[in-house]
Design a protein around this motif. Sequence first.
Motif, PDB file in Angstrom:
ATOM      1  N   ALA A 114       0.836  -1.195   0.000  1.00  0.00           N
ATOM      2  CA  ALA A 114       0.000   0.000   0.000  1.00  0.00           C
ATOM      3  C   ALA A 114       0.874   1.249   0.000  1.00  0.00           C
ATOM      4  N   LEU A 115       0.386   2.283  -0.661  1.00  0.00           N
ATOM      5  CA  LEU A 115       1.063   3.587  -0.697  1.00  0.00           C
ATOM      6  C   LEU A 115       0.315   4.566   0.198  1.00  0.00           C
ATOM      7  N   SER A 116       0.997   5.038   1.236  1.00  0.00           N
ATOM      8  CA  SER A 116       0.446   6.086   2.090  1.00  0.00           C
ATOM      9  C   SER A 116       1.272   7.346   1.886  1.00  0.00           C
ATOM     10  N   VAL A 117       0.611   8.440   1.558  1.00  0.00           N
ATOM     11  CA  VAL A 117       1.314   9.695   1.288  1.00  0.00           C
ATOM     12  C   VAL A 117       1.368  10.536   2.559  1.00  0.00           C
ATOM     13  N   ASN A 118       2.589  10.905   2.935  1.00  0.00           N
ATOM     14  CA  ASN A 118       2.807  11.754   4.096  1.00  0.00           C
ATOM     15  C   ASN A 118       2.679  13.223   3.675  1.00  0.00           C
ATOM     16  N   LEU A 119       1.802  13.954   4.337  1.00  0.00           N
ATOM     17  CA  LEU A 119       1.487  15.336   3.952  1.00  0.00           C
ATOM     18  C   LEU A 119       2.226  16.394   4.766  1.00  0.00           C
ATOM     19  N   ASN A 120       3.196  15.986   5.554  1.00  0.00           N
ATOM     20  CA  ASN A 120       3.886  16.957   6.397  1.00  0.00           C
ATOM     21  C   ASN A 120       4.493  18.114   5.611  1.00  0.00           C
ATOM     22  N   LYS A 121       5.100  17.814   4.453  1.00  0.00           N
ATOM     23  CA  LYS A 121       5.791  18.871   3.717  1.00  0.00           C
ATOM     24  C   LYS A 121       4.819  19.906   3.154  1.00  0.00           C
ATOM     25  N   ILE A 122       3.589  19.504   2.874  1.00  0.00           N
ATOM     26  CA  ILE A 122       2.579  20.483   2.474  1.00  0.00           C
ATOM     27  C   ILE A 122       2.359  21.477   3.609  1.00  0.00           C
ATOM     28  N   ALA A 123       2.289  20.957   4.827  1.00  0.00           N
ATOM     29  CA  ALA A 123       2.081  21.820   5.987  1.00  0.00           C
ATOM     30  C   ALA A 123       3.293  22.709   6.256  1.00  0.00           C
ATOM     31  N   VAL A 124       4.494  22.210   5.983  1.00  0.00           N
ATOM     32  CA  VAL A 124       5.695  23.037   6.144  1.00  0.00           C
ATOM     33  C   VAL A 124       5.604  24.279   5.258  1.00  0.00           C
ATOM     34  N   LEU A 125       5.227  24.082   3.991  1.00  0.00           N
ATOM     35  CA  LEU A 125       5.099  25.208   3.069  1.00  0.00           C
ATOM     36  C   LEU A 125       4.031  26.189   3.546  1.00  0.00           C
ATOM     37  N   GLY A 150      -1.549  31.430   6.977  1.00  0.00           N
ATOM     38  CA  GLY A 150      -2.711  31.226   6.120  1.00  0.00           C
ATOM     39  C   GLY A 150      -2.965  29.753   5.860  1.00  0.00           C
ATOM     40  N   ASN A 151      -3.586  29.461   4.712  1.00  0.00           N
ATOM     41  CA  ASN A 151      -4.007  28.090   4.440  1.00  0.00           C
ATOM     42  C   ASN A 151      -3.509  27.576   3.099  1.00  0.00           C
ATOM     43  N   GLU A 152      -2.503  28.211   2.520  1.00  0.00           N
ATOM     44  CA  GLU A 152      -1.972  27.766   1.233  1.00  0.00           C
ATOM     45  C   GLU A 152      -0.507  27.357   1.353  1.00  0.00           C
ATOM     46  N   PRO A 153      -0.175  26.180   0.815  1.00  0.00           N
ATOM     47  CA  PRO A 153      -1.061  25.202   0.190  1.00  0.00           C
ATOM     48  C   PRO A 153      -1.935  24.494   1.222  1.00  0.00           C
ATOM     49  N   ASP A 154      -3.088  24.064   0.776  1.00  0.00           N
ATOM     50  CA  ASP A 154      -4.127  23.511   1.632  1.00  0.00           C
ATOM     51  C   ASP A 154      -3.897  22.010   1.804  1.00  0.00           C
ATOM     52  N   VAL A 155      -3.670  21.563   3.052  1.00  0.00           N
ATOM     53  CA  VAL A 155      -3.391  20.142   3.269  1.00  0.00           C
ATOM     54  C   VAL A 155      -4.601  19.271   2.923  1.00  0.00           C
ATOM     55  N   LEU A 156      -5.804  19.792   3.121  1.00  0.00           N
ATOM     56  CA  LEU A 156      -6.993  19.008   2.775  1.00  0.00           C
ATOM     57  C   LEU A 156      -7.072  18.810   1.265  1.00  0.00           C
ATOM     58  N   ARG A 157      -6.882  19.873   0.508  1.00  0.00           N
ATOM     59  CA  ARG A 157      -6.905  19.738  -0.951  1.00  0.00           C
ATOM     60  C   ARG A 157      -5.804  18.788  -1.427  1.00  0.00           C
ATOM     61  N   ALA A 158      -4.635  18.866  -0.800  1.00  0.00           N
ATOM     62  CA  ALA A 158      -3.552  17.950  -1.159  1.00  0.00           C
ATOM     63  C   ALA A 158      -3.938  16.513  -0.853  1.00  0.00           C
ATOM     64  N   GLY A 159      -4.559  16.293   0.291  1.00  0.00           N
ATOM     65  CA  GLY A 159      -4.995  14.936   0.642  1.00  0.00           C
ATOM     66  C   GLY A 159      -6.016  14.399  -0.342  1.00  0.00           C
ATOM     67  N   ILE A 160      -6.975  15.231  -0.723  1.00  0.00           N
ATOM     68  CA  ILE A 160      -7.977  14.820  -1.706  1.00  0.00           C
ATOM     69  C   ILE A 160      -7.314  14.469  -3.033  1.00  0.00           C
ATOM     70  N   THR A 161      -6.373  15.295  -3.459  1.00  0.00           N
ATOM     71  CA  THR A 161      -5.669  15.037  -4.721  1.00  0.00           C
ATOM     72  C   THR A 161      -4.926  13.709  -4.674  1.00  0.00           C
ATOM     73  N   HIS A 215       4.871  21.558  11.488  1.00  0.00           N
ATOM     74  CA  HIS A 215       4.199  21.312  10.210  1.00  0.00           C
ATOM     75  C   HIS A 215       2.749  20.894  10.451  1.00  0.00           C
ATOM     76  N   ILE A 216       2.430  19.629  10.438  1.00  0.00           N
ATOM     77  CA  ILE A 216       1.051  19.197  10.696  1.00  0.00           C
ATOM     78  C   ILE A 216       0.639  19.559  12.116  1.00  0.00           C
ATOM     79  N   ARG A 217      -0.543  20.169  12.236  1.00  0.00           N
ATOM     80  CA  ARG A 217      -1.070  20.573  13.531  1.00  0.00           C
ATOM     81  C   ARG A 217      -2.248  19.695  13.920  1.00  0.00           C
ATOM     82  N   ALA A 218      -2.668  19.830  15.163  1.00  0.00           N
ATOM     83  CA  ALA A 218      -3.780  19.015  15.649  1.00  0.00           C
ATOM     84  C   ALA A 218      -5.045  19.259  14.831  1.00  0.00           C
ATOM     85  N   ASP A 219      -5.286  20.494  14.381  1.00  0.00           N
ATOM     86  CA  ASP A 219      -6.484  20.748  13.585  1.00  0.00           C
ATOM     87  C   ASP A 219      -6.399  20.084  12.218  1.00  0.00           C
ATOM     88  N   ASP A 220      -5.167  19.962  11.663  1.00  0.00           N
ATOM     89  CA  ASP A 220      -5.005  19.228  10.407  1.00  0.00           C
ATOM     90  C   ASP A 220      -5.347  17.758  10.587  1.00  0.00           C
TER      91      ASP A 220
END
Length: 252
Positions: free
Chosen positions: A3-14, A20-31, A50-55
Motif C-alpha cells: 500500500a502507498l500512504s502519502v505523508n502530507l507533512n511537507k505540504i504543511a511546512v510550506l 494562512g491556508n496555502e497550500p491547503d493540506v486538505l486539498r492535497a490529501g484529496i488530490t 508542520h502538521i497541527r492538531a487541527d489538520d
Amino acid sequence: MTALSVNLNKIAVLRNSRGGNEPDVLRAGITCLDAGAHGLTVHPRPDARHIRADDVAVLGALCRERGVEFNIEGNPFAPPRPGYPGLLALCDAERPAQVTLVPDGDGQLTSDHGFDFARDGDALRPLIAAFKALGCRVSVFVNVGDPDVARAAAVGADRVELYTGPFAEAFAAGDVDAARAAAQTACLAQAAGLGVNAGHDLSQGNLPHFLARVPNVLEVSIGHALIGEALYAGLDATVRAYRHIVDAAASP
C-alpha cells in the motif's frame, strides 16, 4: 500488495512558512487519494512545525469519508503541551487505522532512528496496549539491522516500519546490495509474526529496487521525495507514478 500512504507533512511546512491556508493540506490529501494513494500519513510534532492538531482532525475526517487508511505517526513518550494534546489523545479523537510510534524529539530535523527495545520495551508495552484498545493497528519505527527487531512483537506491536534512510543513502552511492540488510531485518520481523512497513527517503528512483529485494512489504509511507518530485511533475501525476511502482512490485 504494497500500500502507498502519502505523508502530507511537507505540504504543511510550506503553508506554515507563510501562514494562512496555502497550500491547503486538505486539498492535497484529496488530490493524493483521487490519484490512487491507498491512505494518508501525518506526523504531528509537539512543536507544531508542520502538521497541527487541527489538520489531523480534518484529514482524519477525509479518510473516514473515503474509507481509506489514516496513519498518525508520533512519539508516544512526548507529553502534551499547548496546541498538542499528545499522541494518545489525538488517536482517541480520530481513531486512525494505524498509529506509528517513532522515538523522535523536538530537536530532530526528521525521524532518524528506531526504538531501542532493550531500553524502551517495558515503557512501550502499556502504551501500545492503550493504542490497541482504541482499535488502532500499532507499528513501531525500527532500525534496519536491529538484531532485536523481533522484540517488537513481545511488546505488543502489530508491525514494524523499517527506517530506510541508510538504504537510500547507500543506493544513491551505487551500492548494489543496499537493500540486503533491510531484507534480513524484514525476514526477522516476519518470522516473529510482525507485518513490515517501510519509510524515509524512499523515492521513485530507489523504491523499485527496494520492493524487488525486501519481501512482503505491506506499506510504504512517502512524503519528502514525493512532494519534491511533485513540484516538477504535479501532485496527481507523481502519486500515480508511485502507484505504478507499488502495483508493478505486486505483479508476478
